[in-house]
Motif scaffolding. Sequence first.
Motif, PDB file in Angstrom:
ATOM      1  N   LYS A  40       0.831  -1.211   0.000  1.00  0.00           N
ATOM      2  CA  LYS A  40       0.000   0.000   0.000  1.00  0.00           C
ATOM      3  C   LYS A  40       0.861   1.256   0.000  1.00  0.00           C
ATOM      4  CE  LYS A  40      -4.324  -1.083  -0.055  1.00  0.00           C
ATOM      5  NZ  LYS A  40      -5.179  -0.604  -1.137  1.00  0.00           N
ATOM      6  N   VAL A  41       1.930   1.237   0.786  1.00  0.00           N
ATOM      7  CA  VAL A  41       2.807   2.414   0.853  1.00  0.00           C
ATOM      8  C   VAL A  41       3.512   2.629  -0.481  1.00  0.00           C
ATOM      9  CG1 VAL A  41       4.924   3.301   1.914  1.00  0.00           C
ATOM     10  CG2 VAL A  41       3.134   2.340   3.352  1.00  0.00           C
ATOM     11  N   THR A  66       2.664   1.673  -3.478  1.00  0.00           N
ATOM     12  CA  THR A  66       1.785   1.978  -4.608  1.00  0.00           C
ATOM     13  C   THR A  66       0.995   3.260  -4.400  1.00  0.00           C
ATOM     14  OG1 THR A  66       0.057   0.539  -3.692  1.00  0.00           O
ATOM     15  CG2 THR A  66       1.568  -0.435  -5.318  1.00  0.00           C
ATOM     16  N   SER A  67       1.222   3.950  -3.298  1.00  0.00           N
ATOM     17  CA  SER A  67       0.535   5.228  -3.090  1.00  0.00           C
ATOM     18  C   SER A  67       1.082   6.254  -4.083  1.00  0.00           C
ATOM     19  CB  SER A  67       0.725   5.718  -1.655  1.00  0.00           C
ATOM     20  OG  SER A  67       2.075   6.079  -1.442  1.00  0.00           O
TER      21      SER A  67
END
Length: 89
Positions: free
Chosen positions: A66-67, A69-70
């Motif tokens: 998640k981090v 691909t932010s």
Amino acid sequence: MKISQVGHDSRAHQVRQFAKRGGAGSRLLGWWRVRTAAAHRDTGMSTTEYAMGTIAAAAFAAVLYKVLTSGTVSKALESVIGKALDAPF
């Protein structure tokens, strides 16, 4: 080195030699036996420990994904890669 001397440099051999002198040596030998027996009993993780480790690793991987691909991190990575590719030689 003589064949009869092979293996006599081990820590266990040193402890046994010390214990032969008596006194604190015999207590040390007892301690040594208890510790080695405990080490042999606890040789690996149990199934529940494997399961908890797997769950923790999966959770960490999800957060890391998640981090990375932010939008902010993605733009920063693209910028770094772009600067590296456009670097003059």
